[in-house]
Design an enzyme around this catalytic site. Structure first.
Site, short mmCIF file in Angstrom:
data_model
loop_
_atom_site.label_atom_id
_atom_site.label_comp_id
_atom_site.label_asym_id
_atom_site.label_seq_id
_atom_site.Cartn_x
_atom_site.Cartn_y
_atom_site.Cartn_z
N ASN A 1 -10.73 -4.17 -1.31
CA ASN A 1 -10.59 -3.16 -2.37
C ASN A 1 -9.64 -3.61 -3.48
O ASN A 1 -8.74 -4.40 -3.22
CB ASN A 1 -10.07 -1.86 -1.76
CG ASN A 1 -11.16 -1.08 -1.06
OD1 ASN A 1 -12.28 -0.98 -1.55
ND2 ASN A 1 -10.85 -0.52 0.10
N HIS B 1 -16.60 3.76 -4.72
CA HIS B 1 -15.71 4.91 -4.53
C HIS B 1 -15.90 5.98 -5.62
O HIS B 1 -15.00 6.77 -5.87
CB HIS B 1 -14.25 4.48 -4.45
CG HIS B 1 -13.94 3.72 -3.19
ND1 HIS B 1 -12.67 3.30 -2.86
CD2 HIS B 1 -14.75 3.31 -2.17
CE1 HIS B 1 -12.71 2.67 -1.70
NE2 HIS B 1 -13.96 2.66 -1.26
N CYS C 1 -19.21 -1.81 0.79
CA CYS C 1 -18.38 -0.65 1.12
C CYS C 1 -19.08 0.09 2.26
O CYS C 1 -20.31 0.03 2.38
CB CYS C 1 -18.21 0.26 -0.09
SG CYS C 1 -17.20 1.72 0.20
N ARG D 1 0.83 -1.20 0.00
CA ARG D 1 0.00 0.00 0.00
C ARG D 1 0.87 1.26 0.00
O ARG D 1 0.56 2.23 -0.69
CB ARG D 1 -0.92 0.00 1.23
CG ARG D 1 -1.77 1.26 1.33
CD ARG D 1 -2.67 1.24 2.54
NE ARG D 1 -3.49 2.43 2.60
CZ ARG D 1 -4.48 2.63 3.47
NH1 ARG D 1 -4.76 1.70 4.36
NH2 ARG D 1 -5.17 3.75 3.46
N TYR E 1 -14.28 10.28 -2.02
CA TYR E 1 -13.34 9.85 -3.06
C TYR E 1 -13.43 10.73 -4.31
O TYR E 1 -12.51 10.74 -5.13
CB TYR E 1 -13.60 8.38 -3.44
CG TYR E 1 -13.14 7.42 -2.37
CD1 TYR E 1 -11.82 6.99 -2.30
CD2 TYR E 1 -14.03 6.94 -1.42
CE1 TYR E 1 -11.40 6.10 -1.32
CE2 TYR E 1 -13.63 6.06 -0.43
CZ TYR E 1 -12.31 5.65 -0.39
OH TYR E 1 -11.90 4.79 0.60
#
Length: 433
Positions: free
Chosen positions: A156, A206, A176, A102, A256
């Protein structure tokens, strides 16, 4: 929350969590303990290859169940096949490559002037390429263990991963926490119970907007204009967007959308501070230390800063409606489009209110989407199709095409440079390199 049919006691179930060693897990366990009347569990299995984390999380999970008087058994295992054997539902919350992957997703795109984020843009594509093959492998083993099991995907990028699962024929629904988080926030501002509010939530994972906030159900009074008039400033601050944007649009975008509506500002901001991955990694060390305290019997306050707020409520509600007989209820999930948004392919995955029951999720009819939003939805959905193709078949050209198609990139020189960086940073996870 869903309720069992009148006069019928819900049948106890076994649920497995892949990625059960996550620091998120106590939030989920707390939900299963609090909401046990809607979904009684005889067994909750936490599955994770990281035995040290699993021991800490599993110990706290057992203490949470005991403190709240839940009679179900909590099992921890690193054996996936053993863990999913006989499970009625399997929740996926895994992170291939961990926080170190990440960290890379959030940094190398910035070299090319693009947003560094783990679920969208180039970083989101990298995560999809690492994740989709692993999830499909897990899903096949779940299907062998119990063909009737439901897979609930919280991993995700949820839209792409759920699309992969559905395309492969799995019984899957994506989840989500954005919608339930906004529902809770709006309810607090309006001083009503969350379950009284129905969100006209529409878009892709998102990439969503709240077009209405209705009191009492899909046909109830729309409180969104009053909500924006009275609380627009507070909502805009939470989204980190100017109040004027909300006033001009007349909708509430998910946070987002800031990556799209304020891209250059976000890039400059991200270049000037530590990555979110670094913050989360530090927080996880603190959380795991807390989890190891045998006196801790509830989720710690620090967990609220980890992310995933209200995940437990959403996950338990979804699992309950999928596993219990009855008419089902309406929840916001990631589901096959099937003509709901007519400008998208039927097999696209959209995030909308759907009626959830034992046969799955059926999207509610949706009013036509304004071209201002439909254009972006169509563009990102096309990218997701290309991203899934790259994840399933590999190849540098497929990665490049997906990056070029993404509206946060869209320039061939940037797509070329990002392709090189993506492959260099993820070579160990890409079987085709």
């Amino acid at each position: 929350m869903p309720h069992s049919p009148r006069g019928r006691t819900p049948r106890p179930r076994k649920v497995a969590v892949v990625g059960g060693g996550s620091t998120y897990t106590p939030e989920l366990v707390d939900g299963f303990a609090r909401l046990r009347e809607s979904l009684p569990l005889t067994e909750l299995v936490l599955i994770d290859p990281a035995a040290d984390r699993l021991e800490l999380v599993g110990g706290l999970a057992r203490r949470i169940f005991a403190k709240q008087g839940h009679s179900g058994r909590i099992v921890t295992t690193s054996d996936l096949d053993r863990g999913v054997d006989g499970a009625d539902a399997v929740l996926l919350q895994l992170r291939v490559g961990g926080q170190s992957a990440r960290e890379r997703d959030e940094t190398w795109p910035l070299d090319c002037g693009c947003v560094g984020q783990e679920t969208t843009g180039a970083g989101g594509l990298a995560k999809a390429l690492r994740t989709v093959p692993v999830v499909l492998g897990i899903a096949e083993r779940v299907r062998r263990a119990n063909p009737d099991a439901w897979i609930i995907d919280f991993t995700n990028p949820v839209g792409i991963v759920t699309r992969a699962l559905l395309r492969a024929g799995h019984r899957a629904v994506g989840l989500c926490n954005v919608a339930i988080g906004l529902q809770r926030k709006f309810a607090a501002l309006l001083e009503v119970r969350p379950e009284e509010l129905h969100l006209d939530h529409i878009g892709l994972n998102h990439l969503t907007w709240e077009r209405a906030v209705r009191l009492g159900g899909p046909d109830g009074e729309d409180l969104l204009p009053a909500l924006l008039a009275e609380h627009g400033g507070a909502i805009a601050r939470d989204l980190r967007l100017p109040r004027t944007v909300l006033d001009r649009l007349g909708v509430v975008p998910s946070y987002y959308l800031r990556y799209f509506y304020a891209h250059d500002d976000v890039v400059a901001e991200l270049r000037g501070k530590p990555s979110r991955a670094a913050e989360v990694a530090a927080m996880e060390k603190q959380l795991l230390a807390l989890y190891g305290d045998p006196a801790l019997e509830e989720k710690p306050a620090l967990l609220a800063r980890r992310g995933g707020a209200h995940y437990s409520d959403a996950a338990v509600a979804l699992a309950s409606s999928l596993l219990q007989d009855g008419p089902g209820d309406v929840q916001v999930v990631n589901v096959r489009n099937g003509g709901t948004l007519p400008f998208l392919p039927d097999d696209a995955v959209i995030e909308v209110p759907a009626r959830i029951g034992p046969t799955g999720a059926r999207p509610l009819p949706a009013a036509a989407l304004d071209p201002l939003y439909a254009g972006l939805v169509a563009s990102v959905s096309a990218y997701e199709d290309l991203a899934l193709d790259a994840a399933l078949r590999g190849g540098r050209d497929r990665v490049f095409k997906a990056l070029l198609a993404h509206p946060l990139i869209g320039q061939y020189e940037a797509a070329e440079a990002l392709t090189d960086r993506l492959i260099a940073h993820n070579r160990e996870y890409l079987a085709w390199t």
